[in-house]
Design a protein around this motif. Structure first.
Motif, PDB file in Angstrom:
ATOM      1  N   ASN A  25      21.057 -16.989  13.986  1.00  0.00           N
ATOM      2  CA  ASN A  25      18.893 -16.598  14.224  1.00  0.00           C
ATOM      3  C   ASN A  25      18.873 -15.267  14.196  1.00  0.00           C
ATOM      4  O   ASN A  25      19.029 -14.457  14.193  1.00  0.00           O
ATOM      5  N   THR A  28      13.527 -10.959  11.705  1.00  0.00           N
ATOM      6  CA  THR A  28      13.276  -9.654  10.458  1.00  0.00           C
ATOM      7  C   THR A  28      11.234  -9.652  10.900  1.00  0.00           C
ATOM      8  O   THR A  28      11.116 -10.755  11.133  1.00  0.00           O
ATOM      9  N   ASN A  37       9.566 -12.299  12.165  1.00  0.00           N
ATOM     10  CA  ASN A  37       9.295 -13.587  11.819  1.00  0.00           C
ATOM     11  C   ASN A  37      10.930 -14.280  12.524  1.00  0.00           C
ATOM     12  O   ASN A  37      11.981 -13.347  12.109  1.00  0.00           O
ATOM     13  N   ARG A  38      10.925 -15.627  12.767  1.00  0.00           N
ATOM     14  CA  ARG A  38      12.762 -16.256  13.084  1.00  0.00           C
ATOM     15  C   ARG A  38      13.271 -16.909  11.770  1.00  0.00           C
ATOM     16  O   ARG A  38      12.443 -17.701  12.091  1.00  0.00           O
ATOM     17  N   THR A  39      14.190 -16.785  11.547  1.00  0.00           N
ATOM     18  CA  THR A  39      14.889 -18.057  10.635  1.00  0.00           C
ATOM     19  C   THR A  39      15.897 -18.145  11.503  1.00  0.00           C
ATOM     20  O   THR A  39      17.247 -17.092  11.323  1.00  0.00           O
ATOM     21  N   ILE A  41      19.903 -20.253  10.865  1.00  0.00           N
ATOM     22  CA  ILE A  41      21.027 -20.604   9.179  1.00  0.00           C
ATOM     23  C   ILE A  41      21.521 -21.207  10.279  1.00  0.00           C
ATOM     24  O   ILE A  41      22.767 -20.639  10.939  1.00  0.00           O
ATOM     25  N   VAL A  88      18.123 -24.246   6.576  1.00  0.00           N
ATOM     26  CA  VAL A  88      17.738 -23.007   6.765  1.00  0.00           C
ATOM     27  C   VAL A  88      16.121 -23.213   7.297  1.00  0.00           C
ATOM     28  O   VAL A  88      15.027 -24.233   6.990  1.00  0.00           O
ATOM     29  N   ILE A  89      16.374 -23.181   8.907  1.00  0.00           N
ATOM     30  CA  ILE A  89      14.418 -23.573   9.064  1.00  0.00           C
ATOM     31  C   ILE A  89      13.524 -22.219   9.482  1.00  0.00           C
ATOM     32  O   ILE A  89      14.164 -21.297  10.411  1.00  0.00           O
ATOM     33  N   ASP A  90      12.208 -21.937   9.174  1.00  0.00           N
ATOM     34  CA  ASP A  90      12.056 -20.896   9.617  1.00  0.00           C
ATOM     35  C   ASP A  90      11.010 -21.628  10.612  1.00  0.00           C
ATOM     36  O   ASP A  90      10.204 -21.888  10.180  1.00  0.00           O
ATOM     37  N   TYR A  91      11.194 -20.461  11.735  1.00  0.00           N
ATOM     38  CA  TYR A  91      10.459 -20.698  12.416  1.00  0.00           C
ATOM     39  C   TYR A  91       9.063 -19.505  12.475  1.00  0.00           C
ATOM     40  O   TYR A  91       8.319 -19.975  13.413  1.00  0.00           O
ATOM     41  N   GLY A  92       8.367 -19.087  11.976  1.00  0.00           N
ATOM     42  CA  GLY A  92       7.478 -18.403  11.777  1.00  0.00           C
ATOM     43  C   GLY A  92       7.783 -17.306  12.733  1.00  0.00           C
ATOM     44  O   GLY A  92       8.300 -16.354  13.247  1.00  0.00           O
ATOM     45  N   THR A  94       7.602 -15.242  15.746  1.00  0.00           N
ATOM     46  CA  THR A  94       8.063 -15.281  17.201  1.00  0.00           C
ATOM     47  C   THR A  94       7.415 -13.754  17.849  1.00  0.00           C
ATOM     48  O   THR A  94       7.955 -12.767  17.646  1.00  0.00           O
TER      49      THR A  94
END
Length: 103
Positions: A25, A28, A37-39, A41, A88-92, A94
């Motif tokens: 989790n 960045t 920004n939450r990504t 993996i 990879v999931i980009d949550y945008g 947060t």
């Protein structure tokens, strides 16, 4: 023949690493007001198995006042790996401390 000595040693090792699944989790671009920004993996199952072995033969003999020692060593390994790609999931954006997807 007098003064000769032989020795044989062997070893075998089996190793298994089985990681069912892992997640990272990442936050960045963190700002002072706690937005980042939450990504996420997600890594699927990884599996590594190996069998290693060693054989060593030692031969000693005396020649006059000298002792001679000869070593013969052989090693081997069979390695099997199973792994595949990550998702990879980009949550945008947060807000830190809130559920994913909320800003």
């Amino acid at each position: 023949m007098p003064g000769r000595l032989s020795l044989m040693r062997a070893g075998l090792l089996r190793s298994v690493f089985d990681d069912r699944t892992t997640f990272a989790n990442l936050l960045t671009g963190v700002t002072r007001d706690g937005v980042a920004n939450r990504t996420m993996i997600a890594d699927p199952r990884s599996r590594f198995k190996s069998i290693s072995g060693e054989l060593r033969v030692t031969r000693s003999f005396i020649e006059g006042r000298r002792l001679h020692v000869i070593h013969l060593s052989a090693r081997g390994r069979d390695l099997r790996q199973q792994y595949s790609g990550s998702a990879v999931i980009d949550y945008g954006p947060t807000r830190i401390g809130e559920q994913a997807g909320r800003a």
